[in-house]
Design a protein around this motif. Structure first.
Motif, PDB file in Angstrom:
ATOM      1  N   ALA A 110      16.998  -3.948  -6.353  1.00  0.00           N
ATOM      2  CA  ALA A 110      18.288  -4.498  -6.808  1.00  0.00           C
ATOM      3  C   ALA A 110      18.114  -5.636  -7.808  1.00  0.00           C
ATOM      4  CB  ALA A 110      19.089  -4.983  -5.606  1.00  0.00           C
ATOM      5  N   GLY A 111      16.884  -6.134  -7.946  1.00  0.00           N
ATOM      6  CA  GLY A 111      16.644  -7.230  -8.871  1.00  0.00           C
ATOM      7  C   GLY A 111      16.966  -8.599  -8.305  1.00  0.00           C
ATOM      8  N   GLU A 112      17.199  -8.676  -6.992  1.00  0.00           N
ATOM      9  CA  GLU A 112      17.502  -9.975  -6.377  1.00  0.00           C
ATOM     10  C   GLU A 112      16.267 -10.857  -6.303  1.00  0.00           C
ATOM     11  OE1 GLU A 112      19.408  -9.609  -2.620  1.00  0.00           O
ATOM     12  OE2 GLU A 112      21.247  -8.752  -3.448  1.00  0.00           O
ATOM     13  N   THR A 117      22.910  -0.671 -10.502  1.00  0.00           N
ATOM     14  CA  THR A 117      22.294  -0.537  -9.185  1.00  0.00           C
ATOM     15  C   THR A 117      22.960  -1.542  -8.253  1.00  0.00           C
ATOM     16  OG1 THR A 117      20.155   0.184 -10.082  1.00  0.00           O
ATOM     17  CG2 THR A 117      20.154  -0.772  -7.867  1.00  0.00           C
ATOM     18  N   VAL A 118      23.469  -1.071  -7.114  1.00  0.00           N
ATOM     19  CA  VAL A 118      24.175  -1.968  -6.190  1.00  0.00           C
ATOM     20  C   VAL A 118      23.518  -1.911  -4.817  1.00  0.00           C
ATOM     21  CG1 VAL A 118      26.373  -1.805  -7.406  1.00  0.00           C
ATOM     22  CG2 VAL A 118      25.848  -0.163  -5.594  1.00  0.00           C
ATOM     23  N   LEU A 119      23.550  -3.036  -4.125  1.00  0.00           N
ATOM     24  CA  LEU A 119      22.929  -3.164  -2.809  1.00  0.00           C
ATOM     25  C   LEU A 119      23.930  -3.696  -1.804  1.00  0.00           C
ATOM     26  CD1 LEU A 119      20.618  -3.497  -0.690  1.00  0.00           C
ATOM     27  CD2 LEU A 119      20.080  -5.691  -1.794  1.00  0.00           C
ATOM     28  N   VAL A 122      22.741   3.919  -8.839  1.00  0.00           N
ATOM     29  CA  VAL A 122      21.820   3.799  -7.707  1.00  0.00           C
ATOM     30  C   VAL A 122      22.513   3.017  -6.598  1.00  0.00           C
ATOM     31  CG1 VAL A 122      19.602   2.905  -6.898  1.00  0.00           C
ATOM     32  CG2 VAL A 122      19.786   3.879  -9.193  1.00  0.00           C
ATOM     33  N   LEU A 123      22.534   3.610  -5.404  1.00  0.00           N
ATOM     34  CA  LEU A 123      23.165   3.006  -4.237  1.00  0.00           C
ATOM     35  C   LEU A 123      22.078   2.623  -3.235  1.00  0.00           C
ATOM     36  CD1 LEU A 123      25.828   2.375  -2.692  1.00  0.00           C
ATOM     37  CD2 LEU A 123      25.729   4.711  -1.789  1.00  0.00           C
ATOM     38  N   LEU A 124      22.023   1.346  -2.886  1.00  0.00           N
ATOM     39  CA  LEU A 124      21.040   0.837  -1.933  1.00  0.00           C
ATOM     40  C   LEU A 124      21.777   0.339  -0.696  1.00  0.00           C
ATOM     41  CD1 LEU A 124      18.976  -1.369  -4.443  1.00  0.00           C
ATOM     42  CD2 LEU A 124      18.578   1.031  -3.862  1.00  0.00           C
ATOM     43  N   GLY A 172      33.774  -0.893  -1.440  1.00  0.00           N
ATOM     44  CA  GLY A 172      33.698  -1.711  -2.645  1.00  0.00           C
ATOM     45  C   GLY A 172      32.551  -1.308  -3.546  1.00  0.00           C
ATOM     46  N   LEU A 173      31.431  -0.925  -2.953  1.00  0.00           N
ATOM     47  CA  LEU A 173      30.289  -0.487  -3.758  1.00  0.00           C
ATOM     48  C   LEU A 173      30.560   0.858  -4.425  1.00  0.00           C
ATOM     49  CD1 LEU A 173      27.186  -1.385  -1.552  1.00  0.00           C
ATOM     50  CD2 LEU A 173      28.177  -2.675  -3.426  1.00  0.00           C
TER      51      LEU A 173
END
Length: 527
Positions: free
Chosen positions: A50-52, A66-68, A158-160, A150-151
């Motif tokens: 996710a890049g966090e 891309t969402v987490l 991309v769904l995480l 919401g996601l």
């Protein structure tokens, strides 16, 4: 296709413990289940994608969209459902417009379909709340579904998802499964929910042996893992034979050298041969003996290394087993009587009204039903934590409660201190024997509860309950498999299948319930 790539990724924790080292993985437009024991890095891997967080070494490539959804995504109860959709400000513009308070610029930029699309997304996840509803008014399961809605609303590539079905009831789990069943992009789902994992196209397992990829859903993964365990067990048996053979040959060689050395000493003492000849023979013997000794040492070291590797492989793959003592519950013994129970936190809408049932002998009963119908409340009444408004509950045998938070354990105590507090009449020998049956031997019993992994804390809780000097003949289980990894769930199922007392279990995990050998199911909230 939406690809996610991890190339040579390394990551360590804040105390510099290495979690990943040169990890390389690729995820395509498929649904991938991410499994592994707690602490192996599943959540960290999702955060890297996710890049966090940024890897210490290597690189991660993922699409911008891309969402987490993290496990703590909805902990803030003060935000609203609209905040989960990043739509609070646009919806406020629509409200102002409806009241005739919006500016011309706001009217031009207004998205008049937004609220309807949000409501549609919520409905798809089985929710019927207006977007302005604060999360504090929703149950934990409803919050999770709202966050997922919401996601999905963002239409990501991309769904995480990190443990998306924790705390969800049957309807909530079905809604999440439906979303993933229809998902056409890349989805990476960290989960211990075997029904959800069955829907996956692939499984990636993070273990002490590294990462392994398996095609198919959970049942295919389980079959392949069982095959790996069989192969690892064969290798362990072979390694044990090899080590025994090397040791036997080493012993034989040592005995031969001792005999040869003894013969040389006797010849030297007898004077039958010249000293020059005997010295030359001794030099040759010592040279060949030293060479042979080095070879034997290498063979022993290699055999020990092979054996250690084989044991490690079996330890990672082998399900945990525990020795469960008998509860001594007789088949016809009255266990629990619930007669005309009425409980109501709200006098107008009681949780139960005139509710009755009985339990006899080693019955195994599941309490099922949607969140909010009173399953945990009923367990609290049985333990005496909640007094009924009317009716009565009689327990006829010793009981114990195991909840998902293992609240019977004090995190600041050691395992043996927790056992002694919960069973003060047990002697030291009884305590040590009981803990040993649950694999807490020697210094392991001196570890603090807060230093244990989730699976180890489960074992400690089971040891305190099932190893009690006065056997607990009724076991109450309140969502005990939540927060546990697959290995810990296997261990819990194995322990419960070895338990011969009565059991009442609350769980929304159908796989868990199906493996307990239930004799009854009681559906709460049904007409």
């Amino acid at each position: 296709m939406s690809f996610v790539t991890l190339a040579g990724v390394s990551w360590h924790t804040s105390d510099h413990s290495l979690l990943f080292d040169d990890l390389s993985l690729t995820f395509g437009d498929r649904r991938t289940g991410l499994v592994g024991r707690n602490g192996t890095g599943k959540s960290t891997l999702l955060r890297l994608v996710a890049g966090e967080i940024t890897p210490v070494a290597g690189r991660v490539v993922a699409p911008p969209s891309t969402v987490l959804m993290r496990q703590d995504a909805t902990d803030d109860g003060q935000i609203t459902i609209a905040d989960l959709f990043d739509a609070a400000a646009p919806l406020e513009v629509l409200r102002r417009a409806s009241a005739g308070l919006a500016s011309l610029d706001e009217l031009d930029a207004a998205d008049w379909t937004l609220e309807a699309r949000i409501n549609s997304a919520l409905t798809a996840l089985g929710l019927d709340y207006p977007p302005g509803t604060p999360l504090e008014r929703l149950s934990g399961g409803e919050r999770t579904r709202a966050a997922l809605a919401g996601l999905i609303f963002q239409k990501p590539d991309v769904l995480l998802l990190d443990e998306p079905t924790n705390h969800l009831d049957r309807a909530g789990r079905a809604a999440v499964a439906s979303v993933l069943g229809d998902w056409k992009g890349c989805a990476i789902v960290a989960s211990h929910d075997r029904c959800l994992l069955e829907q996956m196209d692939d499984i990636v397992a993070l273990t002490g042996l590294g990462r392994r990829s398996y095609g198919g859903g959970y049942s295919a993964y389980e079959a392949q893992k069982n095959h790996e365990l069989a192969v690892a067990s064969e290798r362990l048996a072979h390694a044990e034979q090899q080590r025994a053979g090397v040791r036997a040959r080493t012993q034989q060689a040592a005995e031969r050298k001792a005999r040869t050395d003894g013969q040389g000493r006797r010849l030297r003492a007898s004077g039958s041969q010249s000293k020059l000849v005997l010295d030359a023979a001794k030099e040759r013997s010592e040279g060949s003996g030293a060479s042979a000794a080095r070879l034997r040492e290498k063979q022993i070291a290699d055999a020990e290394a092979d054996l250690a590797a084989a044991r490690d492989a079996v330890d990672v793959l082998q399900p945990l087993t525990m020795d469960i003592p008998s509860s001594g519950l007789a088949a016809g013994r009255d266990v629990l009587t619930c007669d005309g129970l009425t409980v109501g936190f709200d006098g107008q809408n009681p949780v139960f009204n005139g509710f009755s049932f009985a339990l006899r002998g080693p019955e195994r009963m599941a309490l099922t039903g949607p969140n909010g119908v009173g399953k945990s409340t009923l367990l609290a009444c049985i333990t005496g934590a909640v007094e009924p408004d009317a009716g009565r509950i009689q327990t006829h045998v010793p009981l114990a409660l195991l909840d998902q938070d293992l609240s019977l354990l004090d995190p600041h105590e050691t395992v043996q201190e927790a056992f002694a507090r919960l069973d003060p009449l047990a002697s030291e020998n009884q305590r040590r024997a009981a803990l040993a049956r649950f694999l807490f031997r020697g210094t392991q019993a001196e570890r603090r509860i807060d230093s244990l992994s989730g699976g180890e804390r489960l074992r400690a809780g089971l040891a305190c309950i099932l190893g009690h000097s006065q056997p607990r003949q009724l076991l109450l289980l309140d969502e005990p498999s939540n927060h546990l990894d697959l290995d810990a769930i296997d261990a819990l199922e194995g322990a419960l299948n070895g338990y011969d007392g009565a059991m009442i279990v609350v769980s929304h995990d159908p796989s868990f319930l199906n493996r307990l050998g239930l004799t009854r199911r009681l559906e709460l909230g049904s007409p």
